[in-house]
Design an enzyme around this catalytic site. Structure first.
Site, PDB file in Angstrom:
ATOM      1  N   ARG A  34      50.528  45.977  -1.449  1.00  0.00           N
ATOM      2  CA  ARG A  34      49.673  45.396  -2.488  1.00  0.00           C
ATOM      3  C   ARG A  34      48.628  44.454  -1.914  1.00  0.00           C
ATOM      4  NH1 ARG A  34      51.267  45.034  -7.617  1.00  0.00           N
ATOM      5  NH2 ARG A  34      53.086  46.234  -8.225  1.00  0.00           N
ATOM      6  N   ASP A  75      72.524  56.631 -35.106  1.00  0.00           N
ATOM      7  CA  ASP A  75      73.928  56.467 -34.752  1.00  0.00           C
ATOM      8  C   ASP A  75      74.418  55.127 -35.288  1.00  0.00           C
ATOM      9  OD1 ASP A  75      76.220  57.593 -33.219  1.00  0.00           O
ATOM     10  OD2 ASP A  75      76.112  55.622 -32.292  1.00  0.00           O
ATOM     11  N   GLY A  96      48.737  33.204  10.324  1.00  0.00           N
ATOM     12  CA  GLY A  96      47.465  33.775  10.790  1.00  0.00           C
ATOM     13  C   GLY A  96      46.709  34.438   9.664  1.00  0.00           C
ATOM     14  N   ASP A 115      51.114  35.873   7.637  1.00  0.00           N
ATOM     15  CA  ASP A 115      50.366  35.419   6.448  1.00  0.00           C
ATOM     16  C   ASP A 115      49.691  34.093   6.764  1.00  0.00           C
ATOM     17  OD1 ASP A 115      49.369  35.253   3.814  1.00  0.00           O
ATOM     18  OD2 ASP A 115      51.149  36.293   3.064  1.00  0.00           O
TER      19      ASP A 115
HETATM   20  C1  M5T Z   1      80.333  51.822 -41.664  1.00  0.00           C
HETATM   21  C2  M5T Z   1      80.055  53.084 -42.452  1.00  0.00           C
HETATM   22  C3  M5T Z   1      79.742  54.269 -41.828  1.00  0.00           C
HETATM   23  N1  M5T Z   1      79.508  55.418 -42.546  1.00  0.00           N
HETATM   24  C4  M5T Z   1      79.215  56.706 -41.857  1.00  0.00           C
HETATM   25  O1  M5T Z   1      79.755  56.714 -40.574  1.00  0.00           O
HETATM   26  C5  M5T Z   1      79.104  57.715 -39.824  1.00  0.00           C
HETATM   27  C6  M5T Z   1      78.824  57.155 -38.448  1.00  0.00           C
HETATM   28  O2  M5T Z   1      78.884  58.154 -37.504  1.00  0.00           O
HETATM   29  P1  M5T Z   1      77.628  58.691 -36.692  1.00  0.00           P
HETATM   30  O3  M5T Z   1      78.109  59.174 -35.392  1.00  0.00           O
HETATM   31  O4  M5T Z   1      76.557  57.661 -36.673  1.00  0.00           O
HETATM   32  O5  M5T Z   1      77.081  59.891 -37.567  1.00  0.00           O
HETATM   33  P2  M5T Z   1      77.785  61.267 -37.936  1.00  0.00           P
HETATM   34  O6  M5T Z   1      78.332  61.174 -39.310  1.00  0.00           O
HETATM   35  O7  M5T Z   1      78.730  61.695 -36.868  1.00  0.00           O
HETATM   36  O8  M5T Z   1      76.553  62.231 -37.974  1.00  0.00           O
HETATM   37  P3  M5T Z   1      75.564  62.637 -36.775  1.00  0.00           P
HETATM   38  O9  M5T Z   1      74.296  61.913 -37.048  1.00  0.00           O
HETATM   39  O10 M5T Z   1      75.397  64.113 -36.876  1.00  0.00           O
HETATM   40  O11 M5T Z   1      76.178  62.225 -35.463  1.00  0.00           O
HETATM   41  C7  M5T Z   1      77.814  58.030 -40.539  1.00  0.00           C
HETATM   42  O12 M5T Z   1      77.906  59.321 -41.101  1.00  0.00           O
HETATM   43  C8  M5T Z   1      77.748  56.984 -41.620  1.00  0.00           C
HETATM   44  O13 M5T Z   1      77.091  57.492 -42.757  1.00  0.00           O
HETATM   45  C9  M5T Z   1      79.551  55.393 -43.918  1.00  0.00           C
HETATM   46  O14 M5T Z   1      79.368  56.429 -44.587  1.00  0.00           O
HETATM   47  N2  M5T Z   1      79.819  54.200 -44.563  1.00  0.00           N
HETATM   48  C10 M5T Z   1      80.079  53.046 -43.882  1.00  0.00           C
HETATM   49  O15 M5T Z   1      80.311  51.975 -44.512  1.00  0.00           O
END
Ligand code: M5T
Length: 634
Positions: A544, A88, A527, A501
């Site tokens: 403990r 994420d 004690g 104690d």
């Molecule tokens: C800052 C930045 C982010 N991203 C994209 O932002 C999404 C983040 O969202 P996420 O929730 O982490 O992921 P998702 O795309 O929703 O996919 P999932 O893992 O299924 O939740 C990802 O895609 C990243 O690449 C870029 O491609 N370039 C950048 O410079």
């Protein structure tokens, strides 16, 4: 492929990327990883305010994404993949977390916030190893690293076990000053919409960026370098002979201090060494090799034993403890709490320590998960902030201090204690300990601080494991600073509590009191639980205490309690929980202070043997097992 030995570790596994992000797919497939893509259905709606830091939010979201896919695939196929990777990416401006914009206005708001300023991009990553019990068996659980490998049961359907390794990477990005016109032009390109913070650094968004500090791919969506290090950590546990030096780009190890020479030459990267020395496909006993090794052993084709990872970790455990104790003693976590993040040289200056050695200590602390290392320097991890800073509400400094100053020394005499036989084991360990304790007020205080800090973690669980409202009075035997007494008094407004104690302990207990109304119902009586008559009470409490005593003393104590306890009265025992009920263990080990805990069943039988009936057992938090028995009429 030479560049990807760690990636190669996943080659024969069913690997799933729990992500719809095309960038993550590209980064990982460019690195040579073969995987299936199963986008997670986990809704990214965790309550942000409940996380102490933005990265904690990203890590938890990554973990939930991966666990959702593991659970779903397991339910659908009745066979989970071997490894599920979740990630994420978030953009953080101070404490504010920016995810993907919901519409153009939202993208505009985000980009305006970033305009002309520095921000952080965090990607949290979770590597979930799934082990189906019927295949790998209960004994196959592997605990590998000293820091982030966290085995957890995932209650998907009771049969899927998961072990989650999680980490995050931070990259700092600075935007130029951008005109409104340019921002809107960028938004209208459509690029921001599926990207955290509303920009894509890898495409048009790259033009908005003045500089980047850290891993570029981390911004794009996946910290490949850190991921490989994590795999190396998981799949190539370092051999002691590989670990002499900690380098910034390598995985630090606790052996760093073994070589006390000042020469900087001769460092070796554990990842590299592992490649050369143990990178072969069939050598390790790690989980990637486990099924094959098992098959091969069944076919008589494999004669090499599994690599003794757990054993090697055990051999090094004392070093890790000493590193922790030393850092606490130097007040490292206090300095970083107030002034961090700091570079090593600044830490050394503040602590008046040697810069080179301090940097090593910092690196090892980072490897142990106690510190975070970023380009801004070293800072406390959450666990350090919570438990290792001196004045924290949940500080375990007292315990670290006592273990270092005292228990450490006691255990250096373990051989002597064991050689002198079961009866004298306590003599060799315990009597010396008691003698020293009685000689020094400071040692008694150290002991009390240790017990106090540990009891603070568990007192509430112990007090509430059972409904104790039927008792009007309680006596906490060996109740030390009265922390459990306080919790009992708080929980049960009628209850009068006595803390019993040793005189040298009760004398010093005043320094630990916080005041408050419940204090009126608590009294301290000096004690000795083995010699003096026990104060009258409806309920006796031993928290403990039993584990520290050999069987003869333990029976003596229980029989004294049994004689003092009126029929209908109770005995509440809280002890460290044994992991596996009924596991056989050496009776002699129990007499050592770090001995194996007794099982719940053993406690039940002990209470029954001393005249207690209706014995019930409950778990109190992660650490303790609590047993409550009612005194039968004699
Ligand atoms: C800052 C930045 C982010 N991203 C994209 O932002 C999404 C983040 O969202 P996420 O929730 O982490 O992921 P998702 O795309 O929703 O996919 P999932 O893992 O299924 O939740 C990802 O895609 C990243 O690449 C870029 O491609 N370039 C950048 O410079």
């Amino acid at each position: 492929m030479v560049l990807c030995p760690v990636i190669g570790k996943l080659q024969h596994k069913r690997v799933v990327l729990a992500s719809a992000s095309p960038r993550r797919q590209e980064i990982l497939s460019n690195a040579g990883l073969r995987f299936e893509v199963v986008p997670s259905r986990f809704k990214e709606k965790l309550h942000k305010a409940s996380f102490a830091t933005p990265y904690a939010y990203a890590v938890e979201t990554a973990k939930q994404k991966a666990l959702e896919v593991a659970g779903r695939m397991h339910q659908k196929d009745l066979r989970a993949p071997d490894v599920v990777i979740g990630a994420d990416t978030i953009v953080a401006v101070g404490a504010m977390i920016l995810e993907k914009p919901v519409d153009k206005q939202d993208a505009y708001r985000m980009l305006s916030r970033l305009n002309g300023k520095e921000h952080s991009v965090f990607t949290g990553v979770a590597i979930v190893h799934c082990c189906s019990k019927d295949i790998s068996g209960p004994g196959r659980t592997l605990r590998l690293t000293l820091s982030s490998w966290a085995p957890r049961a995932h209650p998907t359907d009771g049969r899927l076990d998961t072990e989650v390794s999680e980490f995050y990477e931070e990259t700092t990005v600075k935007f130029s000053e951008l005109s409104e016109e340019l921002l809107w032009e960028y938004i209208n390109s459509g690029e921001p919409m599926d990207k955290a913070g509303g920009y894509g650094i890898q495409a048009l968004g790259g033009m908005l960026v003045e500089y980047v500090h850290g891993d570029f791919l981390n911004v794009v969506g996946f910290p490949l370098n850190h991921f490989c290090k994590e795999l190396a950590r998981l799949y190539y546990p370092p051999r002691p002979e590989d670990l002499r030096r900690v380098r910034h780009d390598s995985i630090p190890a606790v052996d760093t201090f073994e070589n006390l020479s000042d020469s900087e030459a001769g460092g070796s990267d554990p990842g590299q060494s592992a490649k050369g020395g143990r990178g072969g496909e069939q050598v390790d006993g790690d989980r990637s090799q486990a099924p094959r090794t098992l098959d091969a052993a069944l076919n008589g084709a494999e004669s090499r034993p599994p690599f003794p990872t757990g054993l090697l970790e055990l051999m090094d455990g004392f070093k890790a403890s000493k590193v922790l104790f030393t850092a606490c003693k130097l007040k490292l976590f206090d300095v970083l709490k107030d002034q961090g993040p700091l570079q090593a040289v600044d830490v050394a200056r503040k602590l008046s320590t040697c810069a080179g050695r301090t940097e090593q200590l910092l690196d090892v602390c980072a490897a142990l998960g106690l510190l975070e290392k970023t380009h801004r320097g070293y800072g406390n991890t959450e666990v350090a902030t919570l438990h290792l800073v001196s004045d924290g509400e949940h500080s375990l400094q007292g315990l670290a201090e006592y273990n270092d100053a005292h228990v450490w020394g006691v255990f250096t005499r373990l051989g002597l204690a064991v050689r002198e036989g079961a009866d004298q084991t306590r003599g060799a360990l315990g009597a010396m300990e008691e003698e020293r304790l009685s000689q020094s007020k400071e040692l008694t205080l150290q002991f009390m601080r240790a017990k106090h800090s540990l009891s603070k973690l568990t007192a509430h669980h112990v007090a509430t494991a059972f409904d104790l409202s039927r008792f009007a009075s309680a006596c906490d035997l060996g109740g030390c600073t009265g922390i459990l007494a306080r919790e009992l008094a708080q929980e049960y407004p009628r209850l009068q509590v006595t803390v019993f104690d040793l005189p040298e302990v009760t004398e010093l207990s005043g320094g630990f009191q916080r005041g408050g109304r419940q204090t009126e119902r608590i009294r301290f009586v000096p004690g000795d639980i083995f010699k003096d008559s026990l104060p009258e009470a409806d309920l006796y409490v031993l928290s403990r205490i039993l584990q520290d005593w050999p069987d003869d003393k333990l029976h003596k104590l229980l029989s004294r309690i049994s004689s003092s306890c009126k029929p209908g009265g109770g005995l509440l025992v809280a002890e460290a929980a044994a992991e596996e009920e009924g596991a056989s263990r050496s009776p002699r080990l129990r007499t050592l202070s770090a001995g194996q805990p007794r099982s719940a069943d053993e406690h039940r039988r002990l209470l029954q043997r001393h005249g207690f009936r209706d014995v019930r057992v409950a778990r109190a938090g992660d650490l303790l097992c609590v047993v409550l028995g009612t005194r039968a009429a004699p």
